[in-house]
Design an enzyme around this catalytic site. Structure first.
Site, PDB file in Angstrom:
ATOM      1  CG  HIS A 183      12.109  20.385   3.114  1.00 38.91           C
ATOM      2  ND1 HIS A 183      12.206  20.683   4.321  1.00 38.91           N
ATOM      3  CD2 HIS A 183      13.543  21.499   3.056  1.00 38.91           C
ATOM      4  CE1 HIS A 183      13.023  21.564   4.725  1.00 38.91           C
ATOM      5  NE2 HIS A 183      13.499  21.868   3.727  1.00 38.91           N
ATOM      6  CE  LYS A 214      15.833  18.354   5.999  1.00 38.00           C
ATOM      7  NZ  LYS A 214      14.815  19.637   5.714  1.00 38.00           N
ATOM      8  CG  ASP A 233      17.705  -2.699  14.209  1.00 38.83           C
ATOM      9  OD1 ASP A 233      18.108  -3.326  12.562  1.00 38.83           O
ATOM     10  OD2 ASP A 233      18.389  -3.266  15.005  1.00 38.83           O
ATOM     11  CG  HIS A 246      18.795  24.328   8.790  1.00 41.44           C
ATOM     12  ND1 HIS A 246      18.056  22.888   8.579  1.00 41.44           N
ATOM     13  CD2 HIS A 246      18.245  25.171   7.034  1.00 41.44           C
ATOM     14  CE1 HIS A 246      17.923  22.696   7.054  1.00 41.44           C
ATOM     15  NE2 HIS A 246      17.879  24.227   6.443  1.00 41.44           N
ATOM     16  CE  LYS A 254      14.226  22.800   8.511  1.00 37.89           C
ATOM     17  NZ  LYS A 254      14.787  23.876   8.129  1.00 37.89           N
ATOM     18  CG  ASP A 265       0.689  28.024  26.105  1.00 40.19           C
ATOM     19  OD1 ASP A 265       0.953  29.262  26.566  1.00 40.19           O
ATOM     20  OD2 ASP A 265      -0.431  27.809  26.137  1.00 40.19           O
TER      21      ASP A 265
END
Length: 518
Positions: free
Chosen positions: A253, A255, A260, A436, A438, A443
């Site tokens: 899952h 991404k 380089d 979508h 996350k 604080d």
């Protein structure tokens, strides 16, 4: 009429249709074989009951979360003739010892090339012991060290992320590593693919990893062969075979994009046109990503190469892919504030790093917790931590979608609203569409941007990654985006969830019971 017939044929002969038929035939065969033992009804029935009882006792005593135990114990008790057998077939993680050993070896190899950097938490012990302890946890169990000399750039939309990614892809001179759960054919992928093909011609080492389940409906069958023919080295993570197996639950899952060894991206954004709102799939798509430059990029380089070698069954040197910074570049990077710590979560090691990173942030919060998540399916520990924080006076705000991508998951998400709001948590739904991203902001001092949803699959079954930050410069941009997004949200009131009809409440409760399967 022609289009209708063409559409029906496309569905009938799609790979998913073949897999579904194969799975159903296997289930029918198993049931048929079991029913064939009716001639020995007493013996067969007695054996099935004993097997199911043994499985229930085994499940109850396993070191797994209570919610996952319950979701299997109930069906086994309701259907004792088939329940125990189906659990043994479908619920066990049958990753081979050889696969675990190979992944363990690669993790050891990763540890050998990653810097220790443990002087960072040592220096923080006197000023911020909580931050130092979180750094140690991620280093010891998330396998990746903390870094100074690392710039972070928060990218608040898919449009911004891909604008920067395409810019950096054009600049690539040595290698391009792309790893995505979903790659979908369309305008965005075509644009990226044109760049990758050009870079191959220029001698750049281009590699792509994509997940087979994630891309089952978005890429043609054997698409990896198409990419290989273009000179793009490609791996397919955990290819689905038409055999009933729990191994299909473990997905990549993550991404990740690394160019380089100088720049890396991660976050919630896959490669697809909906992520840049070329078309509306579930209303306006709100997502986020983080780009890092500097020494912390090395962790993402190692992260990608470790999985690449695992999938290819190869052993290659990692150090040739490490970027060497000039004295001037290092001097510039030294001015960057805070600590940046990429981390990796694997279902193979038994350590729920993603969940524990979130829990550490929640339980140590003193003033504010700001969360964006597409799914809010909480186990008892996470639910207790969030409600306890709110009851203690921490300002807890959570943004979820208003328009869901999966209706049943959204109903489970909403089933938690009442308890959360009653405890003082503020719940907001993103009314323009689907959020979508996350992200965690705690604080105004800590932040996480990554791929980890607040649901069972992300926290326990998938390969995931993220970036933990302490006092990094991008936290201000994260906070600004969060409160700007709040302005487009509807705050859910307790009366809205407390007045639901009993059929709706019952339906949500049943779905919530089986939430570990979602």
């Amino acid at each position: 009429m022609y289009r209708v017939i063409k559409g029906i044929k496309k569905v009938m002969f799609h790979r998913v249709a073949y897999l579904l038929v194969a799975f159903l035939l296997q289930i029918a065969l198993i049931i048929g074989v079991l029913l064939g033992f009716q001639a020995y009804f007493v013996v067969f029935y007695g054996f099935s009951i004993l097997l199911s009882i043994a499985v229930v006792i085994w499940v109850i005593n396993k070191n797994i979360h209570p919610e996952y135990k319950l979701v299997w114990v109930i069906p086994i008790l309701l259907f004792p003739i088939f329940g125990g057998l189906f659990y043994l077939m479908m619920a066990q993680n049958r990753i081979s010892r050889n696969a675990r050993r190979k992944m363990g070896h690669l993790m050891e190899k990763s540890g050998e090339v990653l810097p220790k950097n443990m002087e960072i938490p040592k220096k923080m012990d006197e000023t911020n012991r909580d931050a130092a302890n979180q750094i140690r946890y991620i280093n010891d169990f998330g396998l990746y060290p903390p870094y100074k000399k690392t710039q972070t750039y928060y990218l608040e939309t898919g449009e911004r992320k891909f604008e920067k990614l395409i810019e950096k892809l054009h600049e690539a001179e040595k290698f391009i590593f792309l790893e995505y759960f979903i790659i979908a054919e369309g305008k965005l992928w075509n644009k990226i693919l044109d760049i990758l093909k050009q870079k191959v011609k220029e001698g750049v080492d281009v590699r792509v990893i994509y997940d087979d389940v994630g891309c089952m409906l978005t890429l043609p069958k054997n698409y990896h062969l198409t990419l290989e023919a273009m000179g793009i080295k490609t791996c397919v993570f955990n290819p689905v075979i038409p055999v009933l197996s729990s191994l299909h639950n473990n997905r990549d899952h993550r991404k990740i994009a690394v160019i380089d060894g100088k720049v890396a991206f991660t976050g919630g954004i896959n490669i697809g046109d909906e992520y840049i709102n070329v078309y509306e799939k579930h209303g306006h798509w709100k997502d986020s990503s983080v780009m890092i430059q500097g020494e912390g990029v090395w962790s993402f380089t190692v992260m990608f190469l470790s999985l690449w070698d695992y999938l290819r069954d190869e052993v290659e040197g990692f150090l040739p892919f490490k970027n060497k910074y000039s004295k001037e570049e290092l001097q510039k990077l030294e001015k960057e504030p805070g600590v940046v710590q990429p981390f990796f979560d694997s279902p193979l090691d038994g350590e729920t790093v993603g969940e524990n990173v979130y829990l550490n942030l929640i339980t140590k919060a003193k003033k504010t917790i700001c969360i964006t998540t597409p799914y809010l399916i909480l186990d008892h520990g996470m639910l207790t931590a969030i409600t306890s924080a709110a009851k203690s006076g921490v300002d807890v705000r959570i943004i979820t979608p208003h328009i869901p991508d999966k209706w049943y998951v959204h109903k489970v998400t909403r089933s938690y609203y009442g308890m959360l709001i009653n405890s003082g948590v503020k719940i907001y739904e993103y009314t323009p569409g689907f959020i979508h991203s996350k992200t965690f902001i705690v604080d105004d001092e800590y932040g996480v941007v990554g791929t980890i949803n607040m649901d069972y699959r992300s926290l326990y079954l998938h390969f995931e990654c993220g970036v933990w930050m302490h006092e990094a410069s991008s936290l201000e941009a994260m906070k600004a985006d969060f409160f700007e997004t709040l302005g487009k949200c509807h705050q859910v009131e307790f009366r809205e969830v407390s007045g639901a009809s009993w059929p709706r409440v019952l339906g949500r409760s049943v779905l919530r019971l089986f939430s570990p399967w979602m």
